[in-house]
Design an enzyme around this catalytic site. Structure first.
Site, PDB file in Angstrom:
ATOM      1  N   LYS A 263       9.464   0.783  11.395  1.00  0.00           N
ATOM      2  CA  LYS A 263       8.176   1.475  11.410  1.00  0.00           C
ATOM      3  C   LYS A 263       8.342   2.965  11.079  1.00  0.00           C
ATOM      4  O   LYS A 263       7.620   3.526  10.243  1.00  0.00           O
ATOM      5  CB  LYS A 263       7.542   1.308  12.788  1.00  0.00           C
ATOM      6  CG  LYS A 263       6.381   2.200  13.074  1.00  0.00           C
ATOM      7  CD  LYS A 263       5.146   1.762  12.327  1.00  0.00           C
ATOM      8  CE  LYS A 263       4.037   2.772  12.521  1.00  0.00           C
ATOM      9  NZ  LYS A 263       2.745   2.251  12.185  1.00  0.00           N
TER      10      LYS A 263
ATOM     11  N   HIS B  15       7.786   6.002 -16.516  1.00  0.00           N
ATOM     12  CA  HIS B  15       9.149   5.516 -16.343  1.00  0.00           C
ATOM     13  C   HIS B  15       9.115   4.328 -15.374  1.00  0.00           C
ATOM     14  O   HIS B  15       8.482   4.407 -14.323  1.00  0.00           O
ATOM     15  CB  HIS B  15      10.022   6.644 -15.775  1.00  0.00           C
ATOM     16  CG  HIS B  15      11.474   6.308 -15.701  1.00  0.00           C
ATOM     17  ND1 HIS B  15      11.964   5.344 -14.841  1.00  0.00           N
ATOM     18  CD2 HIS B  15      12.535   6.783 -16.380  1.00  0.00           C
ATOM     19  CE1 HIS B  15      13.258   5.259 -14.993  1.00  0.00           C
ATOM     20  NE2 HIS B  15      13.642   6.106 -15.929  1.00  0.00           N
TER      21      HIS B  15
ATOM     22  N   CYS C 170      -0.320   8.964  11.940  1.00  0.00           N
ATOM     23  CA  CYS C 170       0.910   8.193  11.700  1.00  0.00           C
ATOM     24  C   CYS C 170       1.929   9.006  10.918  1.00  0.00           C
ATOM     25  O   CYS C 170       2.960   9.404  11.433  1.00  0.00           O
ATOM     26  CB  CYS C 170       0.592   6.932  10.911  1.00  0.00           C
ATOM     27  SG  CYS C 170      -0.791   6.027  11.589  1.00  0.00           S
TER      28      CYS C 170
ATOM     29  N   LYS D 293      -8.099  11.739   5.090  1.00  0.00           N
ATOM     30  CA  LYS D 293      -7.924  11.115   3.770  1.00  0.00           C
ATOM     31  C   LYS D 293      -9.282  10.620   3.289  1.00  0.00           C
ATOM     32  O   LYS D 293     -10.248  10.632   4.048  1.00  0.00           O
ATOM     33  CB  LYS D 293      -6.875  10.008   3.816  1.00  0.00           C
ATOM     34  CG  LYS D 293      -7.256   8.775   4.601  1.00  0.00           C
ATOM     35  CD  LYS D 293      -6.170   7.715   4.396  1.00  0.00           C
ATOM     36  CE  LYS D 293      -6.527   6.408   5.050  1.00  0.00           C
ATOM     37  NZ  LYS D 293      -5.508   5.388   4.821  1.00  0.00           N
TER      38      LYS D 293
ATOM     39  N   ARG E 235       7.194   7.622   3.210  1.00  0.00           N
ATOM     40  CA  ARG E 235       5.964   8.072   2.556  1.00  0.00           C
ATOM     41  C   ARG E 235       5.810   9.585   2.699  1.00  0.00           C
ATOM     42  O   ARG E 235       5.425  10.272   1.746  1.00  0.00           O
ATOM     43  CB  ARG E 235       4.765   7.333   3.163  1.00  0.00           C
ATOM     44  CG  ARG E 235       3.534   7.398   2.307  1.00  0.00           C
ATOM     45  CD  ARG E 235       2.594   6.244   2.579  1.00  0.00           C
ATOM     46  NE  ARG E 235       1.291   6.465   2.011  1.00  0.00           N
ATOM     47  CZ  ARG E 235       0.959   6.197   0.746  1.00  0.00           C
ATOM     48  NH1 ARG E 235       1.848   5.677  -0.071  1.00  0.00           N
ATOM     49  NH2 ARG E 235      -0.260   6.426   0.316  1.00  0.00           N
TER      50      ARG E 235
ATOM     51  N   ARG F 167      10.993   3.124 -13.207  1.00  0.00           N
ATOM     52  CA  ARG F 167      11.521   3.221 -11.843  1.00  0.00           C
ATOM     53  C   ARG F 167      11.097   4.508 -11.132  1.00  0.00           C
ATOM     54  O   ARG F 167      11.743   4.925 -10.186  1.00  0.00           O
ATOM     55  CB  ARG F 167      13.055   3.102 -11.862  1.00  0.00           C
ATOM     56  CG  ARG F 167      13.521   1.673 -12.153  1.00  0.00           C
ATOM     57  CD  ARG F 167      15.007   1.553 -12.322  1.00  0.00           C
ATOM     58  NE  ARG F 167      15.515   2.291 -13.466  1.00  0.00           N
ATOM     59  CZ  ARG F 167      15.371   1.924 -14.751  1.00  0.00           C
ATOM     60  NH1 ARG F 167      14.758   0.805 -15.038  1.00  0.00           N
ATOM     61  NH2 ARG F 167      15.850   2.667 -15.735  1.00  0.00           N
TER      62      ARG F 167
ATOM     63  N   ARG G 163      -8.089  13.248  12.728  1.00  0.00           N
ATOM     64  CA  ARG G 163      -6.845  13.583  13.438  1.00  0.00           C
ATOM     65  C   ARG G 163      -5.793  14.205  12.513  1.00  0.00           C
ATOM     66  O   ARG G 163      -5.510  13.678  11.448  1.00  0.00           O
ATOM     67  CB  ARG G 163      -6.275  12.324  14.101  1.00  0.00           C
ATOM     68  CG  ARG G 163      -7.080  11.953  15.346  1.00  0.00           C
ATOM     69  CD  ARG G 163      -6.582  10.697  15.970  1.00  0.00           C
ATOM     70  NE  ARG G 163      -6.852   9.533  15.136  1.00  0.00           N
ATOM     71  CZ  ARG G 163      -6.507   8.299  15.467  1.00  0.00           C
ATOM     72  NH1 ARG G 163      -5.867   8.072  16.579  1.00  0.00           N
ATOM     73  NH2 ARG G 163      -6.791   7.303  14.671  1.00  0.00           N
TER      74      ARG G 163
HETATM   75  N1  SAJ Z   1      -1.524  11.400   1.030  1.00  0.00           N
HETATM   76  C1  SAJ Z   1      -1.188  12.325   0.034  1.00  0.00           C
HETATM   77  N2  SAJ Z   1      -0.754  11.859  -1.156  1.00  0.00           N
HETATM   78  C2  SAJ Z   1      -0.617  10.523  -1.417  1.00  0.00           C
HETATM   79  C3  SAJ Z   1      -0.930   9.596  -0.409  1.00  0.00           C
HETATM   80  C4  SAJ Z   1      -1.393  10.059   0.809  1.00  0.00           C
HETATM   81  O1  SAJ Z   1      -1.291  13.539   0.229  1.00  0.00           O
HETATM   82  O2  SAJ Z   1      -0.223  10.195  -2.546  1.00  0.00           O
HETATM   83  C5  SAJ Z   1      -1.996  11.868   2.337  1.00  0.00           C
HETATM   84  C6  SAJ Z   1      -3.361  11.335   2.737  1.00  0.00           C
HETATM   85  O3  SAJ Z   1      -4.391  12.121   2.180  1.00  0.00           O
HETATM   86  C7  SAJ Z   1      -3.277  11.451   4.230  1.00  0.00           C
HETATM   87  C8  SAJ Z   1      -1.820  11.127   4.538  1.00  0.00           C
HETATM   88  O4  SAJ Z   1      -1.128  11.342   3.321  1.00  0.00           O
HETATM   89  O5  SAJ Z   1      -3.549  12.763   4.683  1.00  0.00           O
HETATM   90  C9  SAJ Z   1      -1.553   9.734   5.048  1.00  0.00           C
HETATM   91  O6  SAJ Z   1      -2.392   8.798   4.414  1.00  0.00           O
HETATM   92  P1  SAJ Z   1      -1.922   7.313   4.013  1.00  0.00           P
HETATM   93  O7  SAJ Z   1      -3.072   6.613   3.414  1.00  0.00           O
HETATM   94  O8  SAJ Z   1      -0.683   7.392   3.219  1.00  0.00           O
HETATM   95  O9  SAJ Z   1      -1.489   6.652   5.382  1.00  0.00           O
HETATM   96  P2  SAJ Z   1      -2.165   6.407   6.836  1.00  0.00           P
HETATM   97  O10 SAJ Z   1      -1.625   7.464   7.746  1.00  0.00           O
HETATM   98  O11 SAJ Z   1      -3.626   6.252   6.760  1.00  0.00           O
HETATM   99  O12 SAJ Z   1      -1.514   5.002   7.223  1.00  0.00           O
HETATM  100  C10 SAJ Z   1      -0.105   4.878   7.234  1.00  0.00           C
HETATM  101  C11 SAJ Z   1       0.307   3.643   6.450  1.00  0.00           C
HETATM  102  N3  SAJ Z   1       1.737   3.678   6.178  1.00  0.00           N
HETATM  103  C12 SAJ Z   1       2.221   3.632   4.915  1.00  0.00           C
HETATM  104  O13 SAJ Z   1       1.518   3.572   3.951  1.00  0.00           O
HETATM  105  C13 SAJ Z   1       3.710   3.662   4.793  1.00  0.00           C
HETATM  106  C14 SAJ Z   1      -0.079   2.399   7.241  1.00  0.00           C
HETATM  107  O14 SAJ Z   1       0.425   1.249   6.625  1.00  0.00           O
HETATM  108  C15 SAJ Z   1       0.478   2.489   8.668  1.00  0.00           C
HETATM  109  O15 SAJ Z   1       0.025   1.401   9.445  1.00  0.00           O
HETATM  110  C16 SAJ Z   1      -0.066   3.727   9.315  1.00  0.00           C
HETATM  111  O16 SAJ Z   1       0.371   4.852   8.551  1.00  0.00           O
HETATM  112  C17 SAJ Z   1       0.456   3.797  10.737  1.00  0.00           C
HETATM  113  O17 SAJ Z   1      -0.314   3.430  11.663  1.00  0.00           O
HETATM  114  O18 SAJ Z   1       1.607   4.129  10.952  1.00  0.00           O
END
Ligand code: SAJ
Length: 433
Positions: A203, A241, A257, A315, A210, A243, A322
């Site tokens: 987790k 690309h 999270c 987001k 990310r 990869r 939060r």
């Molecule tokens: N964000 C960026 N750029 C991106 C993607 C996201 O700046 O390219 C920002 C978003 O705006 C946001 C933050 O990152 O502020 C997180 O957003 P998110 O959509 O990536 O993730 P969360 O926090 O809503 O949910 C995540 C998810 N984890 C992953 O994608 C690895 C979800 O699957 C988890 O269940 C959740 O965290 C959790 O509860 O841990």
């Protein structure tokens, strides 16, 4: 398995309780907050999540889900309470500790206890197990104990709870198997069994991965501004690309999270987490970077400038505030002397100490000098420059989330400044975006 007691009725506990109840198990949903229990019993729910209210209310009306303030004996107990951090970024495990303590008097031979809360490595074996063993029963020998993190995306929780792969980490193999038998009642995705500490790490690794990847995108946006290129164009080309998959830069990383979990690793092993720490710092300083872009766009002067800040959630298309970097950016601008009026369409009535809010787009931009896009909400993507021009005297827009194409905005009389795309004037004429 007949009766499940779920401790914590938040974003995860409540939908999980509803899922078991829909499968006709006897579910007790426990929360220490009386207001939540009353709300559920009076036909509502206290959180916004697509489709959740219907499912929860159906589960309560059919008697399969019973909200309660008290833990009671059950076959399985699931702990789904929050694990926030303190101001110094150390994990606040008090809710997990009190949930485990509340289970102890009811724990019987053959029971299963699952921890779902995101937790630092070794929490299940090192923190929860000793508490549960206080009355003499032994994990593994007398009861089953496992860790199973939720990995659902806010906004899609009901679907992802059922269809995502789920990892169950047991304190021993029998505990992992018992956990599997429980979740298989509603989970249709793959269920993977492992040990508890691996499941905890899985987790944390997912969300840290990310975070680090968003940090590099944010750092690229700063490099792009330094070298006068358009980061969005560069990322699009780089991602051709096979990869490479660079994520999107923006005003920072929020939510409960991704902006929280990496700290658990930094706290647990500070000597091994330089990259993770640096990434957190890059993402946490992005609202400050946004403030500097706005300051520059305004010719170096923030004091007294009227800024309409569009979007406050962490987001797009959610109401969750939060750890939101948008709130942080609005606050910083206000503290630097700007007169900020923010508009969050998913929470139009929300009030903040640091800055003003408006309940509608027209009210937020009516007197603005500058319009700032902080969240890529659908309703902001759809704004037509000509429509906005009729609502505001501002002819300067700053886009931090790449939703407004210069090709549409500049002909409508706006100057558009974009995070990661502040081209050198020498090259501006070559730009295609
Ligand atoms: N964000 C960026 N750029 C991106 C993607 C996201 O700046 O390219 C920002 C978003 O705006 C946001 C933050 O990152 O502020 C997180 O957003 P998110 O959509 O990536 O993730 P969360 O926090 O809503 O949910 C995540 C998810 N984890 C992953 O994608 C690895 C979800 O699957 C988890 O269940 C959740 O965290 C959790 O509860 O841990």
């Amino acid at each position: 398995m007949k009766k499940v007691c779920i401790l914590g009725l938040g974003y995860i506990g409540l939908p999980t309780a509803a899922m078991f109840a829909m499968q006709k198990l006897d579910v007790v949903g426990v929360d220490i907050n009386d207001a939540i229990i009353q709300k559920l019993n009076s036909g509502g729910i206290h959180i916004q999540e697509t489709g959740l209210e219907e499912v929860v209310q159906q589960a309560i009306q059919t008697g399969h889900l019973r909200p309660s303030l008290k833990v009671e004996p059950a076959d399985a107990f699931i702990i789904a309470v929050p694990t926030p951090f303190y101001d110094d970024k150390k994990a606040d495990m008090r809710a997990v500790i009190s949930a485990a303590e509340a289970i102890v008097p009811h724990l019987r031979r053959g029971n299963l206890v699952i921890l779902e809360s995101t937790s630092p490595p070794l929490t299940t074996a090192g923190l929860v197990q000793p508490i549960l063993e206080r009355f003499g029963l032994r994990a593994g020998a007398d009861f089953y104990l496992a860790y199973s993190p939720e990995r659902v995306l806010p906004g899609k929780i009901l679907h992802e709870l059922v269809y995502n792969a789920r990892v169950i980490g047991g304190i021993d193999a029998a505990s992992a198997q018992a956990g599997r038998d429980l979740y298989a009642i509603f989970v249709q995705g793959e269920i993977i069994q492992t040990d508890a500490t691996t499941a905890e790490m899985v987790k944390l690794m997912e969300n840290t991965y990310r975070d680090v990847n968003i940090a590099i995108a944010n750092e690229f946006s700063r490099l792009a501004d330094r070298f006068g290129i358009d980061v969005w164009e560069a990322i699009q080309i780089a991602n051709l690309h096979p990869r490479v998959k660079i994520l999107n830069p923006g005003p920072g990383v929020g939510g409960h999270c991704i902006s929280v979990d990496p700290w658990f690793l930094v706290e647990a092993a500070p000597d091994l987490t330089r990259l993770i720490l640096a990434s957190r710092q890059v993402n946490d300083s992005q609202p400050h970077y946004v403030m500097e872009i706005v300051r520059q766009a305004l010719g170096g002067q923030l004091a007294g400038k009227r800024i309409a800040a569009l979007g406050l959630s962490y987001k797009p298309d959610v109401d969750d505030l939060r750890e939101s970097p948008a709130v942080e950016a609005a606050r910083m601008l206000a503290e630097a002397g700007a007169l900020v009026t923010a508009f969050e369409p998913h929470r139009p009535e929300e009030q903040f100490e640091a800055f003003q809010t408006a309940a509608s787009l027209p009210a937020s931009v009516r007197r603005a000098d500058l319009v700032l896009a902080l969240v890529a909400h659908q309703e902001f993507r759809q704004i037509q420059p000509a429509d906005l021009a009729a609502l505001t005297p501002a002819r300067l827009v700053v886009d931090t989330v790449h939703i407004w194409p210069a090709a549409a905005w500049e002909p409508a009389g706006f100057r558009l400044v974009e995070l990661g795309a502040r081209r050198n004037s020498n090259y501006a004429s070559l730009g295609s975006s």
